[in-house]
Design a protein around this motif. Structure first.
Motif, PDB file in Angstrom:
ATOM      1  N   UNK A  55       0.813  -1.215   0.000  1.00  0.00           N
ATOM      2  CA  UNK A  55       0.000   0.000   0.000  1.00  0.00           C
ATOM      3  C   UNK A  55       0.847   1.265   0.000  1.00  0.00           C
ATOM      4  N   UNK A  56       2.145   1.150  -0.020  1.00  0.00           N
ATOM      5  CA  UNK A  56       3.030   2.307   0.066  1.00  0.00           C
ATOM      6  C   UNK A  56       3.145   3.010  -1.272  1.00  0.00           C
ATOM      7  N   UNK A  57       3.063   4.314  -1.264  1.00  0.00           N
ATOM      8  CA  UNK A  57       3.285   5.130  -2.454  1.00  0.00           C
ATOM      9  C   UNK A  57       4.511   5.993  -2.200  1.00  0.00           C
ATOM     10  N   UNK A  58       5.372   6.132  -3.195  1.00  0.00           N
ATOM     11  CA  UNK A  58       6.567   6.948  -2.972  1.00  0.00           C
ATOM     12  C   UNK A  58       6.202   8.414  -2.774  1.00  0.00           C
ATOM     13  N   UNK A  59       6.896   9.088  -1.883  1.00  0.00           N
ATOM     14  CA  UNK A  59       6.618  10.512  -1.672  1.00  0.00           C
ATOM     15  C   UNK A  59       7.134  11.331  -2.856  1.00  0.00           C
ATOM     16  N   UNK A  60       6.602  12.530  -3.004  1.00  0.00           N
ATOM     17  CA  UNK A  60       7.110  13.422  -4.045  1.00  0.00           C
ATOM     18  C   UNK A  60       8.547  13.765  -3.695  1.00  0.00           C
ATOM     19  N   UNK A  96      22.713  15.384   4.504  1.00  0.00           N
ATOM     20  CA  UNK A  96      21.329  15.855   4.400  1.00  0.00           C
ATOM     21  C   UNK A  96      20.405  14.759   3.868  1.00  0.00           C
ATOM     22  N   UNK A  97      20.841  14.053   2.813  1.00  0.00           N
ATOM     23  CA  UNK A  97      19.976  13.048   2.173  1.00  0.00           C
ATOM     24  C   UNK A  97      20.391  11.627   2.541  1.00  0.00           C
ATOM     25  N   UNK A  98      21.276  11.461   3.506  1.00  0.00           N
ATOM     26  CA  UNK A  98      21.755  10.150   3.957  1.00  0.00           C
ATOM     27  C   UNK A  98      22.491   9.408   2.849  1.00  0.00           C
ATOM     28  N   UNK A  99      23.100  10.153   1.942  1.00  0.00           N
ATOM     29  CA  UNK A  99      23.890   9.555   0.879  1.00  0.00           C
ATOM     30  C   UNK A  99      23.079   8.955  -0.255  1.00  0.00           C
ATOM     31  N   UNK A 100      21.788   9.257  -0.346  1.00  0.00           N
ATOM     32  CA  UNK A 100      20.959   8.675  -1.401  1.00  0.00           C
ATOM     33  C   UNK A 100      20.801   9.600  -2.600  1.00  0.00           C
ATOM     34  N   UNK A 101      20.918  10.902  -2.399  1.00  0.00           N
ATOM     35  CA  UNK A 101      20.710  11.855  -3.477  1.00  0.00           C
ATOM     36  C   UNK A 101      19.262  12.284  -3.628  1.00  0.00           C
ATOM     37  N   UNK A 102      18.367  11.779  -2.776  1.00  0.00           N
ATOM     38  CA  UNK A 102      16.936  12.096  -2.857  1.00  0.00           C
ATOM     39  C   UNK A 102      16.513  12.977  -1.692  1.00  0.00           C
ATOM     40  N   UNK A 103      15.648  13.925  -1.990  1.00  0.00           N
ATOM     41  CA  UNK A 103      15.054  14.779  -0.966  1.00  0.00           C
ATOM     42  C   UNK A 103      13.608  15.060  -1.370  1.00  0.00           C
ATOM     43  N   UNK A 124      10.923   5.719   4.236  1.00  0.00           N
ATOM     44  CA  UNK A 124      10.603   5.884   2.824  1.00  0.00           C
ATOM     45  C   UNK A 124      11.816   5.624   1.943  1.00  0.00           C
ATOM     46  N   UNK A 125      12.989   6.076   2.379  1.00  0.00           N
ATOM     47  CA  UNK A 125      14.203   5.851   1.595  1.00  0.00           C
ATOM     48  C   UNK A 125      14.513   4.366   1.450  1.00  0.00           C
ATOM     49  N   UNK A 126      14.320   3.611   2.522  1.00  0.00           N
ATOM     50  CA  UNK A 126      14.617   2.180   2.482  1.00  0.00           C
ATOM     51  C   UNK A 126      13.718   1.484   1.471  1.00  0.00           C
ATOM     52  N   UNK A 127      12.444   1.815   1.477  1.00  0.00           N
ATOM     53  CA  UNK A 127      11.513   1.179   0.546  1.00  0.00           C
ATOM     54  C   UNK A 127      11.819   1.614  -0.886  1.00  0.00           C
ATOM     55  N   UNK A 128      12.094   2.894  -1.102  1.00  0.00           N
ATOM     56  CA  UNK A 128      12.396   3.378  -2.447  1.00  0.00           C
ATOM     57  C   UNK A 128      13.630   2.691  -3.021  1.00  0.00           C
ATOM     58  N   UNK A 129      14.683   2.623  -2.228  1.00  0.00           N
ATOM     59  CA  UNK A 129      15.934   2.045  -2.715  1.00  0.00           C
ATOM     60  C   UNK A 129      15.806   0.547  -2.918  1.00  0.00           C
ATOM     61  N   UNK A 130      15.083  -0.143  -2.032  1.00  0.00           N
ATOM     62  CA  UNK A 130      14.933  -1.586  -2.212  1.00  0.00           C
ATOM     63  C   UNK A 130      14.096  -1.898  -3.442  1.00  0.00           C
TER      64      UNK A 130
END
Length: 106
Positions: free
Chosen positions: A8-13, A37-44, A55-61
């Motif tokens: 049911x998770x949707x990625x945030x904007x 700032x972005x925990x080394x992911x490049x996403x904000x 959210x970062x964990x789910x997006x990256x996985x």
């Protein structure tokens, strides 16, 4: 920590991190390190704030799983495994140094 179902998770904007420009790294004078700032992911988030770690964990996985599926499909294509084996053999031949041994740099 909140519990989120991946179904049911949707990625945030989100967009590139304003601090590192989306690279995920901070370039110091004498070093490189992960962007704090972005925990080394490049996403904000779109407003420039850091995204929550959940959210970062789910997006990256999800992205990792996507590219693993793409790699598995690519390796099933005819001739790809032979090309990879030929490339690995060519790299090994180029690495041979003096006396047909692997050059170690000393």
């Amino acid at each position: 920590m909140r519990q989120v179902s991946q179904a049911s998770w949707e990625p945030p904007a989100h967009g590139p991190c304003p601090q590192c420009g989306g690279s995920g790294t901070f370039q110091g004078v004498f070093h490189r390190s992960p962007c704090a700032h972005c925990h080394g992911t490049g996403y904000a988030a779109d407003d420039g704030e850091a995204l929550p770690l959940e959210d970062l964990i789910i997006m990256i996985s999800r992205r990792r799983d996507h590219w693993r599926r793409k790699y598995a499909l690519m390796m099933q294509m005819p001739g790809v495994q032979d090309a990879v084996a030929n490339h690995a053999a060519a790299q090994e031949e180029q690495a041979l140094g003096y006396s047909s041994g692997r050059y170690q740099g000393d």
